[in-house]
Motif scaffolding. Structure first.
Motif, PDB file in Angstrom:
ATOM      1  N   LYS A 148       1.634   6.681  -6.846  1.00 43.78           N
ATOM      2  CA  LYS A 148       0.557   7.600  -7.223  1.00 43.78           C
ATOM      3  C   LYS A 148       0.993   9.041  -7.041  1.00 43.78           C
ATOM      4  O   LYS A 148       0.809   9.890  -7.912  1.00 43.78           O
ATOM      5  CB  LYS A 148      -0.668   7.339  -6.341  1.00 43.78           C
ATOM      6  CG  LYS A 148      -1.614   6.300  -6.895  1.00 43.78           C
ATOM      7  CD  LYS A 148      -3.027   6.557  -6.385  1.00 43.78           C
ATOM      8  CE  LYS A 148      -4.026   5.765  -7.193  1.00 43.78           C
ATOM      9  NZ  LYS A 148      -5.421   6.044  -6.797  1.00 43.78           N
ATOM     10  N   ARG A 176       3.897  10.253  -6.998  1.00 45.98           N
ATOM     11  CA  ARG A 176       4.904  10.657  -7.975  1.00 45.98           C
ATOM     12  C   ARG A 176       4.339  10.698  -9.383  1.00 45.98           C
ATOM     13  O   ARG A 176       5.040  11.010 -10.336  1.00 45.98           O
ATOM     14  CB  ARG A 176       6.082   9.680  -7.929  1.00 45.98           C
ATOM     15  CG  ARG A 176       6.814   9.596  -6.590  1.00 45.98           C
ATOM     16  CD  ARG A 176       7.997  10.549  -6.549  1.00 45.98           C
ATOM     17  NE  ARG A 176       8.866  10.396  -7.682  1.00 45.98           N
ATOM     18  CZ  ARG A 176      10.114   9.961  -7.638  1.00 45.98           C
ATOM     19  NH1 ARG A 176      10.629   9.597  -6.481  1.00 45.98           N
ATOM     20  NH2 ARG A 176      10.843   9.886  -8.722  1.00 45.98           N
ATOM     21  N   GLY A 177       3.075  10.289  -9.523  1.00 40.30           N
ATOM     22  CA  GLY A 177       2.462  10.319 -10.832  1.00 40.30           C
ATOM     23  C   GLY A 177       2.977   9.253 -11.775  1.00 40.30           C
ATOM     24  O   GLY A 177       2.997   9.426 -12.991  1.00 40.30           O
ATOM     25  N   ILE A 178       3.414   8.152 -11.216  1.00 39.10           N
ATOM     26  CA  ILE A 178       3.929   7.059 -12.044  1.00 39.10           C
ATOM     27  C   ILE A 178       2.807   6.098 -12.372  1.00 39.10           C
ATOM     28  O   ILE A 178       2.162   5.568 -11.484  1.00 39.10           O
ATOM     29  CB  ILE A 178       5.059   6.328 -11.306  1.00 39.10           C
ATOM     30  CG1 ILE A 178       6.218   7.306 -11.089  1.00 39.10           C
ATOM     31  CG2 ILE A 178       5.491   5.086 -12.065  1.00 39.10           C
ATOM     32  CD1 ILE A 178       7.275   6.787 -10.168  1.00 39.10           C
ATOM     33  N   ALA A 179       2.573   5.887 -13.639  1.00 38.22           N
ATOM     34  CA  ALA A 179       1.422   5.087 -14.055  1.00 38.22           C
ATOM     35  C   ALA A 179       1.687   3.598 -13.875  1.00 38.22           C
ATOM     36  O   ALA A 179       2.748   3.095 -14.222  1.00 38.22           O
ATOM     37  CB  ALA A 179       1.090   5.369 -15.512  1.00 38.22           C
ATOM     38  N   LEU A 231       0.823  -1.199   0.000  1.00 41.14           N
ATOM     39  CA  LEU A 231       0.000   0.000   0.000  1.00 41.14           C
ATOM     40  C   LEU A 231       0.859   1.252   0.000  1.00 41.14           C
ATOM     41  O   LEU A 231       0.592   2.211  -0.723  1.00 41.14           O
ATOM     42  CB  LEU A 231      -0.950  -0.021   1.205  1.00 41.14           C
ATOM     43  CG  LEU A 231      -1.964  -1.174   1.162  1.00 41.14           C
ATOM     44  CD1 LEU A 231      -2.818  -1.188   2.411  1.00 41.14           C
ATOM     45  CD2 LEU A 231      -2.832  -1.069  -0.074  1.00 41.14           C
ATOM     46  N   LEU A 270       2.255   1.715  -3.451  1.00 44.43           N
ATOM     47  CA  LEU A 270       1.205   2.207  -4.340  1.00 44.43           C
ATOM     48  C   LEU A 270       0.975   3.701  -4.128  1.00 44.43           C
ATOM     49  O   LEU A 270       0.878   4.480  -5.089  1.00 44.43           O
ATOM     50  CB  LEU A 270      -0.074   1.431  -4.036  1.00 44.43           C
ATOM     51  CG  LEU A 270      -1.231   1.619  -4.977  1.00 44.43           C
ATOM     52  CD1 LEU A 270      -0.858   1.151  -6.364  1.00 44.43           C
ATOM     53  CD2 LEU A 270      -2.427   0.839  -4.455  1.00 44.43           C
ATOM     54  N   ALA A 271       0.893   4.078  -2.867  1.00 48.43           N
ATOM     55  CA  ALA A 271       0.636   5.481  -2.547  1.00 48.43           C
ATOM     56  C   ALA A 271       1.762   6.356  -3.071  1.00 48.43           C
ATOM     57  O   ALA A 271       1.527   7.412  -3.671  1.00 48.43           O
ATOM     58  CB  ALA A 271       0.492   5.654  -1.031  1.00 48.43           C
ATOM     59  N   LEU A 330     -10.098  -2.401  -4.636  1.00 45.94           N
ATOM     60  CA  LEU A 330     -10.491  -1.079  -5.097  1.00 45.94           C
ATOM     61  C   LEU A 330      -9.471  -0.501  -6.048  1.00 45.94           C
ATOM     62  O   LEU A 330      -9.751   0.394  -6.811  1.00 45.94           O
ATOM     63  CB  LEU A 330     -10.600  -0.144  -3.906  1.00 45.94           C
ATOM     64  CG  LEU A 330     -11.749  -0.500  -3.005  1.00 45.94           C
ATOM     65  CD1 LEU A 330     -11.676   0.348  -1.773  1.00 45.94           C
ATOM     66  CD2 LEU A 330     -13.020  -0.232  -3.772  1.00 45.94           C
ATOM     67  N   LEU A 331      -8.275  -0.965  -5.904  1.00 43.66           N
ATOM     68  CA  LEU A 331      -7.175  -0.335  -6.593  1.00 43.66           C
ATOM     69  C   LEU A 331      -7.044  -0.894  -7.991  1.00 43.66           C
ATOM     70  O   LEU A 331      -6.179  -0.508  -8.740  1.00 43.66           O
ATOM     71  CB  LEU A 331      -5.921  -0.541  -5.777  1.00 43.66           C
ATOM     72  CG  LEU A 331      -6.198  -0.219  -4.303  1.00 43.66           C
ATOM     73  CD1 LEU A 331      -5.086  -0.697  -3.422  1.00 43.66           C
ATOM     74  CD2 LEU A 331      -6.405   1.283  -4.139  1.00 43.66           C
ATOM     75  N   ALA A 332      -7.895  -1.835  -8.300  1.00 45.51           N
ATOM     76  CA  ALA A 332      -7.873  -2.412  -9.634  1.00 45.51           C
ATOM     77  C   ALA A 332      -7.974  -1.313 -10.661  1.00 45.51           C
ATOM     78  O   ALA A 332      -8.709  -0.371 -10.492  1.00 45.51           O
ATOM     79  CB  ALA A 332      -9.067  -3.347  -9.793  1.00 45.51           C
ATOM     80  N   VAL A 380      -9.249  -4.235   0.514  1.00 45.27           N
ATOM     81  CA  VAL A 380      -9.416  -2.975  -0.186  1.00 45.27           C
ATOM     82  C   VAL A 380      -8.576  -2.943  -1.439  1.00 45.27           C
ATOM     83  O   VAL A 380      -8.811  -2.135  -2.329  1.00 45.27           O
ATOM     84  CB  VAL A 380      -9.009  -1.787   0.695  1.00 45.27           C
ATOM     85  CG1 VAL A 380      -9.918  -0.622   0.439  1.00 45.27           C
ATOM     86  CG2 VAL A 380      -9.026  -2.161   2.157  1.00 45.27           C
TER      87      VAL A 380
END
Lengths: 342, 342
Positions: free
Chosen positions: A259, A261-264, A252, A255-256, A282-284, A279
């Motif tokens: 996100k 850093r704007g890395i796809a 997590l 992932l955070a 949800l991140l799917a 949860v």
DNA sequence: TTGTAAGCGTTATCAT
DNA sequence: ATGATAACGCTTACAA
């Protein structure tokens, strides 16, 4: 607080306490009529045997102690749920203790459990525990102990864990097969059993496919969420094309950070978390998951322990049960966050 | 399992058990020399008083019972964490019971706790509980009880909850101020106290800003994650421009459904969850959050209960403590999932 | 078939 | 200052 006791029943029915006890315990030598009377009275006044008196007498408590690093953690609360389910179905109650990832707390907490005369102990070792002699002592005193999740080879006991090696292998293999070669590996402190196993699975997969092992892609992080971000940032300097986060909060946190850093994901990097957070669904699609069967582990561990307690299994023979993990792939080619109108 | 007892010490030192007991309990009439001897011996052999024997004697256990709907729930596990912290610091142990959202289970579980001679009870009512006479009975028998989170006005007891009204008001107000007018309200079953309060806060905010109240925008959902999706889909037919999900799992379920349907947040709708999942941070920016102070609620409730138990507060005077909530706005204008290269 | 008594570990009361 | 005894609620030899 004025619960009715055997004595009360005896007095009311003009019997001795032993007769009442026998009547209630379904003992052999008892007049059916007397028995009827007693049972009826007991029911009418809602008699409940005092478990504390029983404990004192029988030197056991029908309680099993559970020691986990943290209660407020998805993995452990699910495991506790599994433990609880089995325990109650077999007539045991559960007392939960937290070690807060500290060896000293674990020591203290285990002592408390023993003082409370728990019939057995279910432990997931704290992050700070490397020495397990406190547990070995207890085992020698014939206290049944089962380790789960965070186990140790230093202790000859039953262990129940996820199949960490296979899970990590599968995750890494999947990443390799989808074209990734520089797979960052993010783990919790290295002396913990599960860390070792997951790293081994990772390495084995690399080897199988001839992908070089690069030490710079391996990083360890402490338990708190905040600790993860700098580690991930550090890893990003190694230009990875994928992340394998070998733990719930690591995944997590990773992932955070990505996100932020704007890395796809999965365009720039791919991400698999060894995790248990529901949860995550949800991140799917960004994160694929190797699911830790927390509930199952709790159940199996509790079953083992109770079998041990009840002598259905000998104490001396250690064993290791690995619960299968399940990989859920959630890497779609569809970019994240694409929206269509309602 | 061969823990040392007072008897052992007495025998070894050629004293009577009562003398040993006195020596250890710091009683007045005792020869300092004898005392030294006893204390030394006790320490050397790591004597620990048997809490079970003490419980039997004193008819109390230094254990507090906690009854929650589910352990494996972020909100409750955090609350338990808070309870645990306070309890241990004040010398109590905690036994956790689950009601599984069922009235019958709650009844049973409370009975078990009472049989275990818990010194007090901390309860968050099950979703299926509307009648609280079982608790009233216990109160009349002088068992200290504190309700938390899911409380009931039917019971004259201490209650500790989040400030649901104010939280819901703030959330709704924020949505209105950002231009939304058709705010769907998603709640757990209606007879639960917190549901009522949150709905009241929602209505009050609408009223303040002259936004019409539309019953069609209110929906109730059961607890399981799967139950949420159809309800959200149903709500979408009412062309809402925002969602206020008045609960943890509701918020996550709502979020998941919106994602699945490809509905952009906050572009198409706005979403505020009354929630406690720390993972919500990951979902930034789509979901703003009204944070439930689970940990604080647990701590305060435990404090109240222990004060009650120890007579520092009279049992008869009920009270209601509302812990402040905190709103975290996470609505950026930046579309979700926009990525830039590493 | 039922009752008596001892014991689990501890403390409080009452001797001594 | 210390020891003997009873009591908390229950079970289980052992007696009757």
């Amino acid at each position: 607080m004025d619960a009715i006791t055997i004595k009360d029943i005896a007095r009311a029915l003009n019997l001795s306490t032993s007769t009442v006890s026998r009547a209630l315990r379904d003992s052999y030598e008892i007049n059916p009529e007397t028995k009827r009377l007693v049972v009826e009275y007991a029911e009418r006044f809602n008699y409940r045997p005092n478990p504390i008196a029983l404990s004192l007498k029988e030197n056991r408590s029908r309680v099993i102690g559970v020691v986990v690093p943290q209660i407020a953690n998805n993995y452990f609360s699910q495991a506790i749920n599994g433990i609880d389910a089995i325990a109650y179905s077999r007539g045991y109650q559960v007392i939960i203790f937290q070690s807060h990832e500290s060896y000293e707390r674990e020591l203290l907490t285990v002592q408390q459990a023993v003082a409370r005369k728990v019939d057995g102990l279910l432990i997931s070792l704290s992050g700070g525990t490397s020495d397990v002699s406190h547990l070995r002592d207890l085992q020698e005193r014939k206290l049944p102990i089962v380790l789960f999740d965070r186990v140790s080879k230093e202790l000859d006991s039953f262990c129940v864990t996820a199949d960490n090696f296979t899970g990590a292998f599968a995750a890494t293999e999947h990443l390799i097969q989808s074209g990734r070669r520089r797979i960052a590996h993010l783990a919790i402190p290295s002396y913990i059993s599960i860390t070792q196993e997951r790293l081994a699975g990772y390495r084995a997969a690399l080897e199988k496919y001839g992908v070089p092992y690069d030490e710079n892609l391996i990083r360890y992080s402490e338990f708190s969420q905040n600790d993860v971000e700098p580690v991930v940032n550090d890893l990003l300097n190694q230009s990875p094309d994928a992340f394998f986060a070998a733990g719930d909060r690591l995944a997590l946190g990773c992932l955070a950070t990505l996100k932020k850093r704007g890395i796809a994901i999965p365009e720039t990097v791919s991400l698999i978390g060894f995790t248990n957070t529901p949860v995550a669904d949800l991140l799917a699609p960004p994160m694929s998951t190797v699911e830790q069967p927390a509930l199952d582990i709790g159940q199996v561990a509790a079953e083992q322990l109770i079998n041990l307690i009840e002598g259905k299994q000998k104490l001396t023979q250690p064993g290791m049960i690995r619960m299968p993990t399940r990989m859920i792939v959630r890497e779609s080619s569809q970019p994240v966050g694409v929206s269509k109108p309602v």
